[in-house]
Design an enzyme around this catalytic site. Structure first.
Site, short mmCIF file in Angstrom:
data_model
loop_
_atom_site.label_atom_id
_atom_site.label_comp_id
_atom_site.label_asym_id
_atom_site.label_seq_id
_atom_site.Cartn_x
_atom_site.Cartn_y
_atom_site.Cartn_z
N HIS A 61 2.24 -4.66 7.23
CA HIS A 61 0.96 -5.22 7.67
C HIS A 61 0.53 -6.35 6.72
O HIS A 61 0.14 -7.43 7.17
CB HIS A 61 -0.09 -4.10 7.72
CG HIS A 61 -1.48 -4.58 7.94
ND1 HIS A 61 -2.10 -4.56 9.17
CD2 HIS A 61 -2.40 -5.09 7.08
CE1 HIS A 61 -3.32 -5.04 9.07
NE2 HIS A 61 -3.53 -5.37 7.80
N GLU A 62 0.63 -6.11 5.42
CA GLU A 62 0.24 -7.14 4.45
C GLU A 62 1.16 -8.36 4.53
O GLU A 62 0.71 -9.50 4.41
CB GLU A 62 0.23 -6.57 3.02
CG GLU A 62 -0.76 -5.44 2.79
CD GLU A 62 -2.20 -5.81 3.14
OE1 GLU A 62 -2.58 -6.98 2.98
OE2 GLU A 62 -2.93 -4.91 3.61
N ASP A 71 -1.26 -5.96 12.29
CA ASP A 71 -0.78 -4.67 12.81
C ASP A 71 0.41 -4.88 13.75
O ASP A 71 1.42 -4.15 13.67
CB ASP A 71 -1.90 -3.96 13.59
CG ASP A 71 -2.87 -3.23 12.67
OD1 ASP A 71 -2.61 -3.19 11.45
OD2 ASP A 71 -3.89 -2.70 13.16
ZN LIG Z 1 -5.16 -6.38 6.92
#
Ligand SMILES: [Zn+2]
Length: 431
Positions: A293-294, A375
């Protein structure tokens, strides 16, 4: 003839000054009322769902944890209400009691109107405004967070943090203020372009330097330890084209049991930081998904886009200050005499938040869009959504997140979609 025209002009101007002061007062009260109303709305919404764990969250929270998350949400909300009212009183005193114009005249009378003295005045006001908030921060950390088992900060560490923040403000903030005021002296009517360029340069420098020089003043950063997790995260980094040395662990547990992860920096200086608390709480695949996600934030250039937008809005801000600095009514409405740029900067600083508040739903909507994108990136990189959903569920549980905020409340304040919204988006993706 002359006398009568002067006499008829004076009340008009007076009306204009009082109109500006009245408009500011209405805006300030409107924000305060909206803040209290949103808290009330959210409290009622949360209580309406408090009876039993909603079906959608039966796998996330057990009854005891759910009850605790409601108590935590309500306690934070009540503190927000008290703090909003307290801030309101401070702002009204600062703007309308005449104490700041009095202080300004005294300060400039003693020290002169040089950029150094003017910057010192602005700095002193900012410091005086920061002090009344300290008891609230203390209470939030050592009463509220403590009560719910999150606090690990010692009073000594808390004071040390405040001291470091002050030191940073003196070393970085004060010289920047002096430079901006010098530019006003040097560059004439177009000062706002120069001041903007200077602040923008400073911001860019901070994006690069903060992860290297400033964050380490507060926390320890270590590379991923060797082992199976190291292998797992390394292989994800390789797969997604992210430099693995930039993944670091931060000793977040030094201050709190809350867990988190974030992306910061640019280019060669980019860094993904995982809290040590996160590593303790999540299983291998879940951590991998959070890391993905990062990396998604990095790959989608979210930080760059946010910086560009912030640069555009700060240009608009400086332009507005340059306009207001030429309006005598603006100065007189708050008890200043026109002539110096300093009151315009100060008043803008005090009032900008009152207006920006109404734009926060838009800013947060934008931020939530980025969260959905990150996401989606993570689910694609992992080949499935399950590990990310598992990780998000644990994060919400461990942090006692409010799973049932009122839609107005989350729309206004939430930088991240709620757990349910994220799960639904991820499930739509895999359908
Ligand atoms: Zn985030």
């Amino acid at each position: 003839m002359k006398a009568s025209s002067a006499a008829s002009r004076k009340p008009n101007k007076m009306i204009f000054h009082s109109f500006a002061a009245l408009a500011a007062l209405v805006l300030i009260l409107a924000r305060w009322a909206a803040q209290l109303w949103l808290e009330r709305l959210n409290q009622r919404h949360v209580l309406a769902h408090a009876g039993a764990v909603p079906d959608a969250f039966k796998e996330v929270f057990n009854a005891a944890t759910y009850a605790k998350s409601i108590q935590y949400t309500l306690a934070k909300s009540r503190l927000n209400q008290v703090e909003s009212s307290y801030d309101l009183v401070i702002l009204l005193i600062v703007l309308f009691s005449g104490v700041v114009p009095w202080g300004f005249n005294l300060f400039i009378g003693r020290l002169g109107a040089s950029a150094w003295a003017s910057a010192a005045f602005l700095f002193a006001v900012a410091l005086a405004l920061a002090l009344p908030g300290l008891p609230f921060d203390w209470h939030a950390q050592f009463r509220l967070e403590e009560r719910f088992g999150f606090n690990t900060t010692t009073p000594k560490l808390w004071w040390l943090d405040r001291f470091k923040e002050l030191l940073l403000a003196v070393v970085l903030g004060y010289p920047l203020l002096v430079l901006v005021l010098k530019l006003v002296e040097w560059t004439g009517a177009r000062w706002w372009w120069w001041a903007w360029g200077c602040v923008l340069g400073f911001q860019l420098l901070m994006v690069v330097l903060a992860p290297i020089l400033i964050l380490p003043l507060f926390n320890k950063f270590t590379p991923l330890p060797e082992g199976s997790l190291h292998e797992r995260l390394l292989s994800l980094a390789r797969r997604t084209g992210f430099r693995a040395q930039s993944i670091q662990i931060m000793d977040g547990s030094k201050r709190s049991r809350h867990s988190n992860a974030f992306f910061t920096g640019f280019g060669r200086f980019r860094k993904i930081v995982l809290f040590d608390t996160l590593i303790q709480q999540l299983a291998g695949p879940e951590l991998e998904a959070v890391l993905a996600h990062e990396i998604g934030h990095y790959k989608k250039k979210h930080l760059l886009k946010i910086l560009i937008w912030s640069a555009v809005s700060s240009l608009a801000g400086f332009y507005l200050i340059s306009i207001l600095a030429n309006q005598a009514w603006f100065y007189r409405a708050f008890g200043f005499e026109p002539g110096s740029i300093v009151p315009a900067l100060l008043l803008f600083g005090l009032l900008a938040g009152v207006i920006m508040f109404w734009f926060s739903p838009l800013a947060h909507w934008w931020s939530r869009c980025y969260e959905y994108q990150a996401d989606a990136f993570a689910a694609t990189a992992m080949g499935e959504a399950r590990p990310l959903i598992g990780g998000l569920r644990k994060l919400n549980e461990k942090n006692l997140s409010n799973l049932t905020p009122h839609p107005f409340y989350s729309g206004f304040y939430y930088s991240h979609p709620t757990l349910l919204e994220r799960e639904q988006a991820l499930k739509r993706m895999s359908d």
